[in-house]
Design an enzyme around this catalytic site. Structure first.
Site, short mmCIF file in Angstrom:
data_model
loop_
_atom_site.label_atom_id
_atom_site.label_comp_id
_atom_site.label_asym_id
_atom_site.label_seq_id
_atom_site.Cartn_x
_atom_site.Cartn_y
_atom_site.Cartn_z
N TYR A 187 0.86 -1.19 0.00
CA TYR A 187 0.00 0.00 0.00
C TYR A 187 0.89 1.23 0.00
O TYR A 187 1.59 1.50 0.98
CB TYR A 187 -0.91 -0.04 1.23
CG TYR A 187 -1.86 1.12 1.42
CD1 TYR A 187 -2.17 2.02 0.40
CD2 TYR A 187 -2.47 1.32 2.65
CE1 TYR A 187 -3.04 3.07 0.60
CE2 TYR A 187 -3.36 2.37 2.87
CZ TYR A 187 -3.64 3.24 1.84
OH TYR A 187 -4.51 4.28 2.04
N LYS A 190 -1.75 -1.55 -3.74
CA LYS A 190 -2.73 -0.46 -3.77
C LYS A 190 -1.92 0.81 -3.96
O LYS A 190 -1.17 1.24 -3.08
CB LYS A 190 -3.52 -0.41 -2.46
CG LYS A 190 -4.48 0.78 -2.37
CD LYS A 190 -5.15 0.85 -1.00
CE LYS A 190 -6.03 2.10 -0.90
NZ LYS A 190 -6.65 2.22 0.45
#
Length: 296
Positions: free
Chosen positions: A137, A166
């Site tokens: 992320y 992400k």
């Protein structure tokens, strides 16, 4: 490389609280059920939107358990186990695996600003403690550090269970470079609702979404339109949804989306300090956007 299918629309789920600001696990179950029935293929539990910095380890584990009990086997349950402390992240990652989560999401270490080599060692060390698939992320606006494409490429090559990222740097150039250099089966998710469609055009899989709390089915429809080749419809849906994509960030996330859920009667409560409740003006802004899009 893992063949795990996280899905296309993953909701970064808010954490419901009681009036005394203790975690409302019963409501977390109800919310997870609602989200899965309204467009979510998967859920991130205890991510940024779930107020992970103000949840303790036991609360996070209980949340993982509650959501797995409610929707495990019907949706992908991804535990947010990342932090700025590698050792603590390892402990939490092992607990997430024990309770039956389908994967973990590791945010880049925030505040201590490691080098790219430090990021590589951090992510690799955590991933090697688990058999679960790992989603990186990258959100430099919150962490103060950008996980560069070359570092992601090293991790994808060297660590078999690091299978996705992400990407929330808000930089299409960086997304282009990621897609150019990463293996085709390495999954890239948008971390910004408003960039989902542009990132789909670059070969990304879907979205880890805030707006899917409110418009999950509509986001699925947009992705369906794009993947079926109806780019005009996809663009029109993107433009239609754009006000809610931006409206949920008129102040710090998850303050607006919690206000939106409360407006819908989903009773997720407030936010823990140092976040503060939405103002009356902010609530009215969110309400007007939702009404205009027939989301209330």
């Amino acid at each position: 490389m893992s063949t795990v299918d996280f899905g296309r629309v993953i909701t970064a789920m808010v954490t419901p609280f009681h009036p005394d600001m203790s975690v409302n696990y019963t409501q977390a179950k109800k919310l997870s059920r609602y989200l899965v029935e309204n467009g979510s293929d998967g859920l991130v539990v205890s991510g940024t939107t779930g107020e992970s910095p103000t949840l303790n380890k036991d609360e996070k584990i209980q949340l993982f358990k509650a959501v797995v009990e409610e929707v495990g086997g019907q949706a992908t349950v991804i535990a947010g186990t990342g932090s700025y402390d590698t050792a603590s992240s390892i402990i939490l990652t092992k607990e997430a695996e024990k309770v039956g989560c389908d994967g973990v999401m590791l945010v880049a270490p925030y505040y201590n600003k490691p080098s790219q080599e430090g990021l590589y060692q951090h992510f690799r060390t955590i991933a090697e403690c688990t058999s679960l698939p790992v989603m990186l992320y990258n959100i430099p606006g919150r962490t103060g550090i950008n996980v560069l494409p070359a570092t992601v490429e090293r991790l994808a090559k060297d660590v078999p269970n690091i299978v996705a990222i992400k990407e929330a740097a808000g930089d299409i150039n960086q997304v282009s470079e990621l897609r150019r250099i990463l293996p085709e089966d390495f999954i890239i998710f948008s971390g910004d609702d408003s960039l989902t469609l542009p990132m789909l055009s670059l070969g990304c899989k879907g979205i880890v979404s805030v707006a899917a709390h409110i418009a999950g089915k509509q986001i699925q429809e947009m992705i369906d339109a794009f993947t079926s080749g109806n780019t005009t419809l996809a663009a029109n849906l993107h433009k239609e949804l754009f006000p809610i994509f931006k409206g949920l960030f008129i102040t710090s996330n998850p303050v607006p989306v919690k206000a939106a859920l409360n407006l819908k009667g989903l009773a997720v409560g407030g936010v823990r300090l140092p976040l503060v409740e939405a103002t009356a003006k902010e609530i009215e802004t969110v309400k007007n956007i939702m009404n205009n899009l027939h989301l209330l």
